[in-house]
Design a protein around this motif. Structure first.
Motif, PDB file in Angstrom:
ATOM      1  N   GLY A 191     -68.013 -11.813 -28.980  1.00 51.72           N
ATOM      2  CA  GLY A 191     -68.588 -10.985 -27.926  1.00 51.72           C
ATOM      3  C   GLY A 191     -69.941 -11.458 -27.436  1.00 51.72           C
ATOM      4  O   GLY A 191     -70.421 -10.980 -26.406  1.00 51.72           O
ATOM      5  N   SER A 192     -70.582 -12.388 -28.158  1.00 54.03           N
ATOM      6  CA  SER A 192     -71.877 -12.912 -27.693  1.00 54.03           C
ATOM      7  C   SER A 192     -71.697 -13.498 -26.297  1.00 54.03           C
ATOM      8  O   SER A 192     -70.800 -14.308 -26.064  1.00 54.03           O
ATOM      9  N   ARG A 193     -72.558 -13.089 -25.372  1.00 54.34           N
ATOM     10  CA  ARG A 193     -72.489 -13.556 -23.984  1.00 54.34           C
ATOM     11  C   ARG A 193     -73.121 -14.936 -23.880  1.00 54.34           C
ATOM     12  O   ARG A 193     -74.159 -15.200 -24.495  1.00 54.34           O
ATOM     13  N   LEU A 194     -72.497 -15.798 -23.069  1.00 63.82           N
ATOM     14  CA  LEU A 194     -72.929 -17.187 -22.982  1.00 63.82           C
ATOM     15  C   LEU A 194     -73.043 -17.659 -21.535  1.00 63.82           C
ATOM     16  O   LEU A 194     -72.311 -17.192 -20.659  1.00 63.82           O
ATOM     17  N   ASP A 195     -73.928 -18.609 -21.343  1.00 67.59           N
ATOM     18  CA  ASP A 195     -74.024 -19.348 -20.093  1.00 67.59           C
ATOM     19  C   ASP A 195     -73.516 -20.753 -20.399  1.00 67.59           C
ATOM     20  O   ASP A 195     -73.954 -21.370 -21.383  1.00 67.59           O
ATOM     21  N   TYR A 222     -76.726 -11.908 -19.619  1.00 65.47           N
ATOM     22  CA  TYR A 222     -75.959 -11.671 -18.395  1.00 65.47           C
ATOM     23  C   TYR A 222     -74.859 -12.718 -18.188  1.00 65.47           C
ATOM     24  O   TYR A 222     -74.267 -12.779 -17.113  1.00 65.47           O
ATOM     25  N   GLY A 223     -74.591 -13.534 -19.205  1.00 64.67           N
ATOM     26  CA  GLY A 223     -73.578 -14.577 -19.096  1.00 64.67           C
ATOM     27  C   GLY A 223     -72.195 -13.998 -18.844  1.00 64.67           C
ATOM     28  O   GLY A 223     -71.853 -12.927 -19.343  1.00 64.67           O
ATOM     29  N   VAL A 224     -71.405 -14.717 -18.083  1.00 71.73           N
ATOM     30  CA  VAL A 224     -70.053 -14.242 -17.762  1.00 71.73           C
ATOM     31  C   VAL A 224     -69.037 -14.718 -18.792  1.00 71.73           C
ATOM     32  O   VAL A 224     -67.896 -14.258 -18.785  1.00 71.73           O
TER      33      VAL A 224
END
Length: 111
Positions: A27-31, A46-48
């Motif tokens: 679930g960690s958001r990434l760019d 705010y990574g998609v």
């Protein structure tokens, strides 16, 4: 920290030791960005993109195509936990890096 992993048909890359070393959780958001043929992955509120429930990275199709990655390709994963970044090295980049180093080692004779 380094690891090698294969890209599966859905763009997933699994290396639990690398993900754990970075402290990234499912679930960690990434760019995910392409830069000079490499993929640079950083946490981003705010990574998609995100780490899957199984703890895998899923590389988006557009990024895979940009780097020429196909299912079964093995990639070099270079994690820097202090900087909280993962750099994915596709085979084409590794070929370029190693060809130059091998030519230097062998005096330009690769044949």
């Amino acid at each position: 920290m380094y690891g090698l992993a294969a890209v599966d048909c859905r763009g997933r890359v699994a290396d639990h030791a690398i993900i754990a070393a970075l402290g990234w959780q499912p679930g960690s958001r990434l760019d995910i960005r392409e830069s000079h043929g490499l993929l640079v992955i950083r946490p981003d509120t705010y990574g998609v993109f995100s780490v899957t429930k199984q703890g895998h990275l899923r590389l988006p199709a557009a990024v895979r195509h940009c780097c020429g990655l196909i299912p079964g390709d093995r990639v070099l994963l270079a994690a820097d936990p202090r900087r909280d970044v993962l750099i994915v090295h596709p085979p084409a980049v590794l070929d370029d890096l190693l060809a130059a180093r091998h030519a230097e080692l062998l005096g330009g004779d690769l044949g």
